[in-house]
Design an enzyme around this catalytic site. Sequence first.
Site, mmCIF file in Angstrom:
data_model
loop_
_atom_site.group_PDB
_atom_site.id
_atom_site.type_symbol
_atom_site.label_atom_id
_atom_site.label_comp_id
_atom_site.label_asym_id
_atom_site.label_seq_id
_atom_site.Cartn_x
_atom_site.Cartn_y
_atom_site.Cartn_z
ATOM 1 C CG HIS A 456 -1.776 1.159 1.363
ATOM 2 N ND1 HIS A 456 -1.434 2.230 2.152
ATOM 3 C CD2 HIS A 456 -2.938 1.484 0.758
ATOM 4 C CE1 HIS A 456 -2.360 3.150 2.044
ATOM 5 N NE2 HIS A 456 -3.301 2.715 1.216
ATOM 6 C CB CYS A 833 -4.411 -0.153 -14.953
ATOM 7 S SG CYS A 833 -5.499 -1.449 -14.342
#
Length: 877
Positions: A456, A833
């Site tokens: 993250h 992506c």
Amino acid sequence: MAVYDGLMKQDLGWIGPGGEVLDAAVFGTKAALLSRAACVGVPVPPAFVMPEALLEEERLEATLREAVARLSAGLEGPPLLSVRASSRGSGSDVVPAILNIGASGDAMPELIARHGPRVAQDMRRRLIQSFGVGALGVEEEEFEYALFDLLRELGVEAESDLDAGQLADLAETCLRLIDDATGAAFPEDPCDQLVRAVREIARAWHAPRARLRRLSRGFDEDAPLALMVQVMAIGLGTGRSSGAGVAHPRDPATGAARMSGRYLVNAQGGEAMMGLRTPSVLCRWEREEKQLREPSLEEGDPAATAELASISQRVERELGEVFSLDFTLAGGSVQILELYQLKRSARATVQIAVDLAEAGAITREEALLRTGPGVIDEHLHPTIDPAAKRDVVGQGLPASPGASSGPLVFSPRAAEQAAELGEPALLALIETSPEDIRGMHAATGVLTVRGGMTSHAAVVARGLGTPCVVGAQNLTLNVEEKTLKAPDGRIFREGDVITVDGGEGQVLAGAVPTLMPEITGAFATLMSWADAARRLDVRANADMGSDAETALGFAAHGIGLCRTEHMFFQDHRIAPMRQMILADGEADRRAALDKLLPMQRGDFMELFTQMRGMPVVIRLLDPPLHEFLPHGTGEMEEMARELKVPVDKIRARALELAEFNPMLGKRGCRIGIAFPEVYEMQVRAIFEAMADFKAQTGQDSLPEIMLPLVSAVRELALLKERIADVAEAVRAERGASLDYSLGVMIETPRACLRAGDIARLADFLSFGTNDLTQMLYGLSRDDAGRFIPDYVAQGVYEHDPFHQIDEEGVGEMIRIGIERARAVKPEISIGLCGEHGGDPESISFCEAAGFDYVSCSPYRVPVARLAAAQAAIRARR
Ligand code: PEP
Ligand code: MG
């Protein structure tokens, strides 16, 4: 001579009159460059070059004799020679050169007659010293001590103060030193000197010491060797116009055409850079800027510096590169002994490539191929000044490039408080989670001790363009005590200043000076060439208007991924989001979603406004819902107070939502299937924003709605119908025509295999290579950072597959998906992506695999544009 000619032409390389361009793979880079320079008229002392294979031949002595005879043809008397290594790539200087071969006792009368007694004696003592070091293994310091002793004894400052007799004495001392150290007599026969010099340099080249030196400097340990035997350029003499130096034709920091360098009177070879004597500067501006007293070479011999400038311009024009030049001045005439690529900053790299292409010395394609992705990165972020000292205290992964210094903080809240005061803050955490996003926004740099390249922290920091190091496992972070402990025992506390270098993955003590980015001028020109050369489009992963603005600034061709969940962590949205999660039934859930609807609509409106009709891929909610709930008791209590619900209810819901494998649990389109009203709210927000945008601007927006984590075509079929129903409803309400496309994120292996079915119902596909890599390897993207560095170090993986696409496995799966999709719908648009969209190697794969676009974080867009251009150029060649 005929026999000799036939033999030599085939085996030896010749530099100088009658020479040709030599192949670097056979004759080494140094000789190859010199031969190219000589061929375009640069003054280079003539030389011959022996590839390694010849050195072992029985005929070595005969070969050398014959070659020297040819080299001497036309010269006045037998020349003095040097022997130097010439290897492929850099690193020839790991073994010392031997100079002035031939200055033996017998040759002295002739040398004295030709050069005068002082220069002749200096030549001889230099031969003895360099032969002693290079061929007989005597330590260089031994000779240096002898020289210093002599200088002290005579009470003079420098060796240039020694007269012929004193130099002859020094030579005798050096001979004695050799005798003491080796017990061997010094070879006085010039041919003997040459043969031994050649043999000993070759032996030293392969000895452990030279191998280690090559290794430690990052060169090939087993680099093959060629040897260059060259006529000496005599830089000896006490006038200003005899000496040796190095000229840098351009400014290494900016690339501007401004010469600088060093020059040492009465010197040979690389002496000017050895640090034994202090050289003067080359140009007047350097002397003035540095306020030196010693006049520059330009002031002492302006014709010589003018000649150097003209040579370097010729080299640039003819060889298509900027080289630093090692030169010797022999009574005012310039001789070039070596050319090596000018060391240069990122900024200079771009400036030079563009200048050379604009001058027609290289093609634009060549200029693009020469610019490494790291160079672009350095243009976009502050980088540590190469001249700065680095006090490295920790090492992790280079998650997001750029360097940032600031006082340490240990909580996202503290980072926000610092930002409110307009102060920098370096946020250090064990790892980050979605709720830390505001703190990450506020921080000027981020450091985590856990996590990999797609953790993250890494993904968000790259998106924000914030320098970030993740997985710095050798640091110990104590959240309670707010300390960061380095392996050497140093402890950093809150407020202590550290620096993260996100390009190198290093954590440094204190503030380190940085260089600011520069994105106009040559950089902009180069990028425009890249855009003209590439086939792949480059979009950006942008979640909010501000990201979209950054992406546009870097000339992205649309948004390739808007992760809508990030919108819910903004401002006051987390509260209605949590209400929605805590809702007891559909009605309650809808009530909470009604509060979120206008906020989402505003978000999309902002994106459409920024992107002005460019495609915007909006991915519907992806992460498991429990990610939006707080974890600790304190935070749960705070949430209970805010939402006015019992804390036990929150705890119970968190427990209910907890999953053993959240990454494979109720996430992605599974949320949309299970709670239809969530996706309904999101697509209604998109459609209403489209209608508002059209009403306000008269322009169309181009949303591309994307469903995450699809694995079965039925998921798509079901959601497609529901989305169409909402579109129909909004059309009826607003009287607007709503043209949108609907696509699927291909990020499960099953979706790759079923891409044909999926393509029938989808307008576009976008490969989510983060999840796809995770699922194909069976490797947690959040935990992999703990052991992937070991895997890479031990060669189990060639590289981190979350960083650079694994072409063999994940790549094959992608190719299968593309093939099956295009078989049923050849025109379907296909993008990528995942984080790989910003990695040059992965982009090269995308070019070959037939993608239409890649999408990456905004700050990677320029790197991706360049990489796409390079991939297209290579594919065309
Ligand atoms: C992916 O999985 O590659 C992706 C882009 O989605 P996310 O990183 O949000 O899971
Ligand atoms: Mg994903």
